[in-house]
Enzyme design. Structure first.
Site, PDB file in Angstrom:
ATOM      1  N   SER A 165      76.806  87.042  84.092  1.00 29.90           N
ATOM      2  CA  SER A 165      77.440  88.051  84.937  1.00 29.90           C
ATOM      3  C   SER A 165      78.756  87.507  85.508  1.00 29.90           C
ATOM      4  O   SER A 165      79.655  87.143  84.754  1.00 29.90           O
ATOM      5  CB  SER A 165      76.468  88.509  86.020  1.00 29.90           C
ATOM      6  N   ASP A 261      72.791  98.067  80.571  1.00 29.94           N
ATOM      7  CA  ASP A 261      73.686  97.397  81.508  1.00 29.94           C
ATOM      8  C   ASP A 261      75.050  98.067  81.455  1.00 29.94           C
ATOM      9  O   ASP A 261      75.653  98.178  80.380  1.00 29.94           O
ATOM     10  CB  ASP A 261      73.803  95.930  81.109  1.00 29.94           C
ATOM     11  N   HIS A 291      70.553  94.502  83.184  1.00 29.73           N
ATOM     12  CA  HIS A 291      71.356  93.394  83.673  1.00 29.73           C
ATOM     13  C   HIS A 291      70.473  92.448  84.499  1.00 29.73           C
ATOM     14  O   HIS A 291      69.608  92.884  85.254  1.00 29.73           O
ATOM     15  CB  HIS A 291      72.482  93.946  84.554  1.00 29.73           C
TER      16      HIS A 291
END
Length: 319
Positions: A165, A261, A291
């Site tokens: 991320s 995601d 995610h």
């Protein structure tokens, strides 16, 4: 990479994992509905649950004299001596959440499975410390690992870097900084559902950004605003949003992404641009997971598969 249409629904295992988390009274913090310190506290309790169990590692703690200071944790495989390759993993959390304990179990597992030294750091969070503080700290850790490699029992010539991320952003941006400075680079990078662009008009944002699978476009916009200190001009700065950078000259990359995601297109667009730049890379999209699934190795088979992909890359590039 699987280009076939897939149902937009979580795996049964994901639903069961969410129920198990809920039964413990845990949840990820919500920066849109909680003060930031409350959101962080809720997230850290959830991460403590994810960190339970797993293999042991020989752990040492360090504090680099940056501004602000940077805590670093080194995970050495239990009972393994000699000079070992090293993999630095930069945690996610929208640049605003996360600490030295984020993905602790995951890093112990990677060290045990790969036979490499795994390194984590605690970078300073926004909004208190906006860009470029976190990236500067990642660069300081990379420099320290090379400079003190002999003392640390690692081989600086066999180094990899990765992140998930926001950590994927920082890992990729660090590689670009090293390239531009003509400095020695890690042998490979692992970019896991990277938060690489503030373009929120992509198909994955439009289809998946409503928050029903956890992460939302609204949250991501909040994270970008905090990270960049409200300076909208930085949203296309390659140092802050590396998907907008020239990508030639990078080492081989492993790209992992979650199908549920809103950031999926960041990975797909990076895959396309790496191909155009002639950079060797492999891209895997995990269906049925949202995610943040990477750290749920105690709960999800696909998290274990994704971890095995990274371990395999460590073996392939750092052997």
């Amino acid at each position: 990479m699987n280009d076939l249409p897939q149902p937009l629904q979580p795996d049964a295992e994901v639903i069961a994992a969410q129920a198990a988390v809920k039964a413990r009274g845990l949840t990820n913090g919500d920066v849109l509905r909680q003060p930031i310190n409350d959101a962080r506290a809720a997230t850290y309790l959830y991460q403590t649950f994810l960190n339970e169990g797993g293999p042991e590692a020989e752990i040492t703690e360090h504090l680099l004299p940056t501004e602000p200071p940077t805590p670093v944790r080194i995970y050495r495989p239990k009972g393994v001596s000699g000079v070992l390759p090293v993999y630095l993993h930069v945690h996610g959390g929208g640049f605003a959440i996360g600490d030295i304990n984020t993905l602790d179990r995951w890093k112990r597992e990677v060290a045990a499975s790969s036979g490499a030294v795994v390194v984590g750091l605690q970078y300073a969070l926004s909004p208190e410390y906006p860009y470029p503080t976190a990236l500067d700290q990642v660069m300081a850790v990379l420099e320290w690992l090379r400079r003190d490699a002999a003392t640390l029992g690692i081989d600086a010539e066999r180094m990899g870097i990765g992140g998930d991320s926001a950590g994927g952003n920082l890992a990729l941006a660090a590689l670009l900084r090293l390239r531009d400075a003509h400095q020695a680079m890690p042998r490979f990078g692992a970019i896991n559902y990277g938060m690489l662009s503030s373009n929120h008009g992509t198909p994955s944002h439009l289809e998946l950004g409503d928050g029903r699978f956890g992460l939302s476009t609204e949250k991501l916009d909040w994270f970008w605003t905090q990270y960049l200190g409200g300076d909208a001009s930085l949203r296309t700065n390659p140092d802050a949003a590396p998907l907008s950078a020239e990508l030639r000259g990078l080492p081989p990359l492993l790209l992992l992404a979650a199908a549920l995601d809103p950031l999926l297109d960041d990975t797909l667009n990076l895959d396309r641009r790496l191909s155009e730049a002639g950079i060797p890379h492999e891209t895997k999209i995990y269906q049925g997971v949202p995610h943040g699934f990477l750290g749920q190795t105690a709960l999800l088979e696909k998290a274990r598969q994704a971890q095995a992909d990274i371990v395999a890359a460590i073996g392939r590039y750092l052997a």
